[in-house]
Design an enzyme around this catalytic site. Structure first.
Site, PDB file in Angstrom:
ATOM      1  CB  CYS A  53      41.791  55.872  55.585  1.00  9.78           C
ATOM      2  SG  CYS A  53      41.390  55.206  53.956  1.00  9.78           S
TER       3      CYS A  53
ATOM      4  NE  ARG B  43      38.604  53.519  51.618  1.00  6.95           N
ATOM      5  CZ  ARG B  43      39.284  52.580  52.263  1.00  6.95           C
ATOM      6  NH1 ARG B  43      39.177  52.459  53.580  1.00  6.95           N
ATOM      7  NH2 ARG B  43      40.074  51.756  51.593  1.00  6.95           N
TER       8      ARG B  43
ATOM      9  CD  GLU C 198      37.199  67.873  53.314  1.00  8.26           C
ATOM     10  OE1 GLU C 198      38.377  68.169  53.554  1.00  8.26           O
ATOM     11  OE2 GLU C 198      36.560  67.050  54.004  1.00  8.26           O
TER      12      GLU C 198
ATOM     13  CE1 TYR D 214      46.474  53.380  39.006  1.00  8.18           C
ATOM     14  CE2 TYR D 214      44.361  54.460  38.637  1.00  8.18           C
ATOM     15  CZ  TYR D 214      45.316  53.951  39.502  1.00  8.18           C
ATOM     16  OH  TYR D 214      45.121  54.046  40.859  1.00  8.18           O
TER      17      TYR D 214
ATOM     18  CB  CYS E 211      46.302  56.574  53.050  1.00  2.14           C
ATOM     19  SG  CYS E 211      44.673  56.020  53.582  1.00  2.14           S
TER      20      CYS E 211
ATOM     21  CE  LYS F 197      40.374  58.539  48.665  1.00  6.10           C
ATOM     22  NZ  LYS F 197      41.523  57.815  49.207  1.00  6.10           N
TER      23      LYS F 197
ATOM     24  CE  LYS G  73      41.379  58.472  44.765  1.00  4.54           C
ATOM     25  NZ  LYS G  73      42.140  57.866  45.816  1.00  4.54           N
TER      26      LYS G  73
ATOM     27  CB  SER H 212      41.277  51.958  39.842  1.00  2.78           C
ATOM     28  OG  SER H 212      40.312  52.100  40.871  1.00  2.78           O
TER      29      SER H 212
ATOM     30  NE  ARG I 134      38.150  51.062  48.259  1.00  2.00           N
ATOM     31  CZ  ARG I 134      37.043  51.650  48.633  1.00  2.00           C
ATOM     32  NH1 ARG I 134      35.926  50.957  48.744  1.00  2.00           N
ATOM     33  NH2 ARG I 134      37.027  52.939  48.924  1.00  2.00           N
TER      34      ARG I 134
END
Ligand code: PBG
Length: 326
Positions: free
Chosen positions: A130, A217, A233, A313, A120, A195, A248, A274, A205
């Site tokens: 993107c 976005r 999708e 994470y 991306c 997504k 996601k 995140s 970000r």
């Protein structure tokens, strides 16, 4: 007959009983650990909004990858944080850029760990979108050749899997074609298929020093209200040649993970993003949640919904905990 005949508590009495009848399990081999790679030397900079996550330079990367591999985690997902950005995002397909360099370094030192790269251009564009921007619009078809170049450069550097996260239509097919033409038939594509345009990406970000400089976005990422569209999708990406499909974020979208698992026969990945991570970390820091319990419960919920793989994470922390408690 005396009431109640069925006592569901019978199988909950002891830890051994609970283990015996447990339906869902977590293991380090289900995790993918994201890593942020920055330019420079000797950098290990904690990301303010992601406690315990770091932007690291190339020299620190091998140690990190080794540690991840030692914990039984099979794969890492690399995000580049380049110093230079431009309107086009040309750093994204620079064969000497930060991501190809990171891939080479890891594959040389820790060949067994799978290196997945994010495809991306947003981390490389000055506008932070993107795709190619023209008169305030994000252009779809004009972006595809850039993604092809980027994926190829990653494959040439030795990436094991490429993961397009841009949400342009037709990118999986475009990337598949580019890879095949260059002889990389065996490089799988993990598509960020469903997504969503999510507020839970905010700490990321901060981590990548990216993010749109104007607008948002919503013209390319999905509307949080839609689930049937997510199936379209997913179907589109599979038809175009995706090998793994991703949903996601994860926890706020468990219904989408569940539906995907019921519908497709490919491996399903979920990205605990995140914001999901940082919410738990922040609440734990305040003493409002038990961090380990909340971490494991959220990961388990994502697995229970149907994810085979979890990008998280928490990968290292959870793997460490799983090594301790059987
Ligand atoms: C885009 C990208 C994003 C994330 C992964 N890839 C940010 C976005 O779409 O705005 C978010 C991951 C996270 O929040 O952990 N390259």
């Amino acid at each position: 007959m005396s009431f109640p005949r069925d006592r569901l508590r019978r199988l909950r009495e002891t830890g051994s009983l609970r283990r015996l009848v447990r339906e869902t399990h977590l293991a380090p081999h289900q995790f993918i650990a994201p890593i942020f790679v920055a330019e420079g030397n000797n950098i290990r900079h904690e990301i303010p909004s992601m406690i315990g996550q770091y932007r690291i330079s190339l020299d620190q990367l091998v140690t990190e990858a080794r540690e991840i591999a030692m914990l039984g985690i099979p794969a890492i997902l690399i995000f580049g944080v380049p110093d230079q950005k431009d309107e086009e995002g040309s750093g994204a397909w620079d064969p000497n850029g930060i991501v190809p360099a990171a891939v080479k370094a890891i594959k040389k030192a820790v060949p067994d760990i799978l290196v997945i790269t994010d495809v991306c251009i947003d981390e490389y564009t000055s506008h932070g979108h993107c795709g190619v921007v023209k008169e305030g619009r994000i252009l779809n078809d004009e972006t595809l050749p850039l993604l092809q170049k980027m994926a190829l450069v990653h494959a040439q550097a030795g990436a094991d899997i490429v993961a397009p996260s841009d949400m342009m239509d037709g990118r999986v097919q475009a990337i598949r074609q580019a890879l095949d033409t260059d002889g990389f038939h065996d490089i799988p594509i993990m598509a960020y298929a469903a997504k969503y345009a999510s507020s839970f990406y905010a700490p990321f970000r901060d981590a990548t020093q990216a993010g749109p400089m104007f607008g948002d976005r919503q013209s390319y990422q999905m509307d949080a209200a839609n689930s049937r569209e997510a199936m379209r999708e997913i179907e589109a990406d599979i038809a175009e040649g995706a090998d793994i499909v991703m949903v996601k974020p994860a926890l706020p979208y468990l219904d989408i993970i569940y539906q995907t698992r019921q519908t497709v026969h490919l491996p399903v990945a979920a990205y605990q993003v995140s914001g999901e991570y940082s919410m738990i970390k922040a609440a734990a820091q305040k003493g409002w949640l038990d961090e380990e319990c909340a971490m494991m419960e959220s990961l388990l919920a994502i697995r229970r919904a149907g994810a085979d793989l979890i990008i998280t994470y928490f990968a290292k922390d959870a793997a460490r905990l799983l090594q301790r408690v059987v």
